[in-house]
Scaffold this motif. Structure first.
Motif, mmCIF file in Angstrom:
data_model
loop_
_atom_site.group_PDB
_atom_site.id
_atom_site.type_symbol
_atom_site.label_atom_id
_atom_site.label_comp_id
_atom_site.label_asym_id
_atom_site.label_seq_id
_atom_site.Cartn_x
_atom_site.Cartn_y
_atom_site.Cartn_z
ATOM 1 N N LEU A 1 42.133 40.223 42.351
ATOM 2 C CA LEU A 1 41.212 39.953 41.248
ATOM 3 C C LEU A 1 39.956 39.242 41.747
ATOM 4 C CD1 LEU A 1 43.565 38.887 38.307
ATOM 5 C CD2 LEU A 1 42.237 40.996 38.539
ATOM 6 N N ALA A 2 40.122 38.282 42.653
ATOM 7 C CA ALA A 2 38.955 37.581 43.199
ATOM 8 C C ALA A 2 38.022 38.565 43.910
ATOM 9 C CB ALA A 2 39.404 36.479 44.154
ATOM 10 N N LEU A 3 38.591 39.484 44.661
ATOM 11 C CA LEU A 3 37.767 40.492 45.334
ATOM 12 C C LEU A 3 37.088 41.419 44.330
ATOM 13 C CD1 LEU A 3 40.087 41.462 48.334
ATOM 14 C CD2 LEU A 3 37.881 40.303 48.464
ATOM 15 N N GLY B 1 43.872 31.271 40.263
ATOM 16 C CA GLY B 1 45.201 31.125 40.841
ATOM 17 C C GLY B 1 46.214 30.620 39.834
ATOM 18 N N VAL B 2 45.812 29.633 39.032
ATOM 19 C CA VAL B 2 46.705 29.086 38.004
ATOM 20 C C VAL B 2 47.039 30.144 36.962
ATOM 21 C CG1 VAL B 2 46.869 27.402 36.123
ATOM 22 C CG2 VAL B 2 45.922 26.712 38.345
ATOM 23 N N ILE B 3 46.044 30.909 36.533
ATOM 24 C CA ILE B 3 46.256 31.941 35.515
ATOM 25 C C ILE B 3 47.183 33.041 36.041
ATOM 26 C CG2 ILE B 3 45.121 33.785 34.212
ATOM 27 C CD1 ILE B 3 42.696 31.905 33.954
ATOM 28 N N CYS B 4 46.954 33.493 37.266
ATOM 29 C CA CYS B 4 47.789 34.557 37.840
ATOM 30 C C CYS B 4 49.238 34.104 37.959
ATOM 31 C CB CYS B 4 47.245 34.969 39.212
ATOM 32 S SG CYS B 4 45.704 35.893 39.150
ATOM 33 N N TYR B 5 49.439 32.886 38.449
ATOM 34 C CA TYR B 5 50.796 32.365 38.584
ATOM 35 C C TYR B 5 51.471 32.254 37.219
ATOM 36 C CZ TYR B 5 54.618 29.259 39.984
ATOM 37 O OH TYR B 5 55.862 28.708 40.198
ATOM 38 N N SER B 6 50.762 31.684 36.259
ATOM 39 C CA SER B 6 51.333 31.492 34.922
ATOM 40 C C SER B 6 51.638 32.834 34.259
ATOM 41 C CB SER B 6 50.371 30.678 34.053
ATOM 42 O OG SER B 6 50.088 29.433 34.646
ATOM 43 N N LEU B 7 50.743 33.785 34.425
ATOM 44 C CA LEU B 7 50.927 35.100 33.807
ATOM 45 C C LEU B 7 52.159 35.804 34.370
ATOM 46 C CD1 LEU B 7 49.673 37.187 31.845
ATOM 47 C CD2 LEU B 7 48.430 38.127 33.809
ATOM 48 N N VAL B 8 52.269 35.849 35.685
ATOM 49 C CA VAL B 8 53.399 36.540 36.315
ATOM 50 C C VAL B 8 54.717 35.855 35.970
ATOM 51 C CG1 VAL B 8 54.477 37.105 38.531
ATOM 52 C CG2 VAL B 8 52.028 37.512 38.189
ATOM 53 N N PHE B 9 54.755 34.510 36.041
ATOM 54 C CA PHE B 9 56.001 33.798 35.779
ATOM 55 C C PHE B 9 56.369 33.803 34.294
ATOM 56 C CE2 PHE B 9 55.816 32.603 40.066
ATOM 57 C CZ PHE B 9 56.992 31.961 40.420
ATOM 58 N N SER B 10 55.405 34.079 33.415
ATOM 59 C CA SER B 10 55.698 34.167 31.986
ATOM 60 C C SER B 10 56.213 35.541 31.589
ATOM 61 C CB SER B 10 54.441 33.837 31.170
ATOM 62 O OG SER B 10 54.006 32.525 31.415
ATOM 63 N N LEU B 11 55.737 36.586 32.279
ATOM 64 C CA LEU B 11 56.068 37.954 31.888
ATOM 65 C C LEU B 11 57.303 38.496 32.596
ATOM 66 C CD1 LEU B 11 52.497 39.567 31.743
ATOM 67 C CD2 LEU B 11 53.898 38.726 29.857
ATOM 68 N N PHE B 12 57.515 38.120 33.844
ATOM 69 C CA PHE B 12 58.611 38.680 34.633
ATOM 70 C C PHE B 12 59.700 37.629 34.852
ATOM 71 C CE2 PHE B 12 54.701 40.884 35.855
ATOM 72 C CZ PHE B 12 55.056 42.198 35.596
ATOM 73 N N TRP B 13 60.916 37.953 34.392
ATOM 74 C CA TRP B 13 62.036 37.025 34.472
ATOM 75 C C TRP B 13 61.594 35.621 34.025
ATOM 76 C CZ3 TRP B 13 61.020 40.069 38.988
ATOM 77 C CH2 TRP B 13 61.896 41.139 39.159
ATOM 78 N N PRO B 14 61.111 35.481 32.804
ATOM 79 C CA PRO B 14 60.547 34.191 32.368
ATOM 80 C C PRO B 14 61.583 33.074 32.374
ATOM 81 C CG PRO B 14 60.860 35.663 30.488
ATOM 82 C CD PRO B 14 61.123 36.486 31.717
ATOM 83 N N GLY C 1 42.133 48.448 48.617
ATOM 84 C CA GLY C 1 42.538 47.197 48.002
ATOM 85 C C GLY C 1 44.040 47.098 47.818
ATOM 86 N N TRP C 2 44.667 48.210 47.384
ATOM 87 C CA TRP C 2 46.109 48.159 47.150
ATOM 88 C C TRP C 2 46.879 47.944 48.442
ATOM 89 C CZ3 TRP C 2 49.548 51.478 49.459
ATOM 90 C CH2 TRP C 2 49.032 52.661 49.999
ATOM 91 N N GLN C 3 46.324 48.443 49.564
ATOM 92 C CA GLN C 3 46.974 48.217 50.849
ATOM 93 C C GLN C 3 46.902 46.736 51.247
ATOM 94 O OE1 GLN C 3 44.685 51.041 53.181
ATOM 95 N NE2 GLN C 3 46.362 52.536 53.145
ATOM 96 N N LEU C 4 45.738 46.119 50.999
ATOM 97 C CA LEU C 4 45.593 44.688 51.284
ATOM 98 C C LEU C 4 46.550 43.876 50.413
ATOM 99 C CD1 LEU C 4 43.901 42.607 52.914
ATOM 100 C CD2 LEU C 4 42.418 42.434 50.902
#
Length: 335
Positions: free
Chosen positions: A21-23, A140-153, A248-251
């Motif tokens: 996302l930053a890129l 970084g905070v948003i990405c972490y919170s989003l992933v940890f909220s949606l997947f196996w919360p 990008g997906w490879q990175l």
């Protein structure tokens, strides 16, 4: 699927998402967002991670303001800037031992130094760095919170607060002394020896010194060994793998696989240093590959490894001599 595997997948997805996302936003330093993810991922659970995220945001915002104050007052006066660094860093070291909000104090000081020194004491460039730092941290905070909220919360408990050991005034004073000595020695080396990289060496010395002066000297021997192990692993991939990736997906896959390996191979509480060093070395030693136009120059990575090695050696000897002197003199007991 085991708990360790689930945690590794979520951390890997958060870090890769933050970098991509930053890129895509055209931001220059995606590794700042990735480090925010790593810091949150080294907590005990999701509630603790959110607590640390709040402290990181508060510390970052406070550090931005403090950095501009330092530039405005002492940007053209190196001696006064060093004195202010010693005072503020000593205060942050003391509060890191005596306050429940230790992480916020450390972050405020570290961000203030980044704003001032990474910009070369230039107010114009420092404003750009300040905006970018806040953006990357929030991402970084948003990405972490989003992933940890949606997947196996996980269930969030707002009443859960991470355990913070409050040390005695004498032990806090020792931290202040160690920080001051490490910073002074590092600045003297930078002033009197031809160190490359501008202000990067004293910046690394102050930020790393504040972060690890709490550890005993024998533990720092292990840290130095881990540094070289992770550096070899990461730099080998930086030279032979990353130049082959052109999408990008490879990175993102590269960072996902490596982060998953770190968190899955070292899931235990006593293996926390392995996760921290593995994650941070992964993003820092390959930071040039995270540019919009990737650069694969091993020299900058080796220079950073040299700086880290010298700083860790300085910290190790300072911690050893300070602890030995005060234990022998009987003025304070070191556990």
């Amino acid at each position: 699927m085991t708990t360790a595997s689930i945690k590794a997948i979520k951390v890997s997805a958060s870090l890769s998402l933050a970098i991509l996302l930053a890129l895509s936003f055209g931001w220059e330093k995606p590794y700042w967002a990735a480090i925010a993810v790593i810091v949150m991922a080294t907590t005990e659970n999701y509630s603790h991670a959110l607590h640390k995220a709040r402290q990181r945001i508060i510390g970052t915002a406070s550090g931005v303001v403090l950095g501009f104050v330092l530039l405005a007052l002492f940007g053209q006066q190196r001696e006064l800037f060093l004195l202010s660094e010693l005072i503020l860093g000593g205060f942050a070291a003391y509060m890191s031992a005596r306050s429940r909000h230790a992480y916020a104090y450390r972050m405020a000081f570290i961000v203030a130094l980044i704003i001032a020194l990474a910009s070369g004491l230039s107010e114009t460039f420092s404003f750009h760095l300040a905006v970018l730092r806040v953006q990357e941290t929030l991402l970084g905070v948003i990405c972490y919170s989003l992933v940890f909220s949606l997947f196996w919360p996980e269930k969030k408990d707002p009443n859960v607060v991470p355990r913070q050991v409050i040390l005695s005034q004498a032990e806090a004073g020792l931290r202040v002394l160690k920080f001051i000595v490490v910073t002074l020695v590092s600045w003297m080396i930078w002033i009197y020896l031809p160190m490359p990289g501008g202000f990067m060496f004293p910046l690394i010395a102050a930020t790393l010194g504040l972060s690890i002066i709490e550890f005993p000297h024998h533990y720092l021997n292990k840290v130095l060994g881990l540094v070289y192990i992770w550096a070899c692993i990461v730099l080998t991939q930086y030279v032979f793998v990353l130049p082959l990736l052109d999408n990008g997906w490879q990175l993102g896959t590269f960072y996902f696989v490596n982060t998953f390996a770190v968190w899955r191979l070292f899931p235990k509480d006593n293996q926390l240093p392995m996760r921290i060093l593995g994650g941070q070395f992964l993003v820092l030693l390959t930071m040039n590959a995270q540019h919009l136009r990737p650069v694969f120059d091993i020299h900058s990575s080796l220079q950073m490894l040299l700086f880290l090695s010298v700083v860790l050696i300085i910290i190790r000897f300072v911690v050893y001599f300070v602890d030995t002197f005060f234990v022998v003199s009987g003025e304070v007991k070191i556990e």
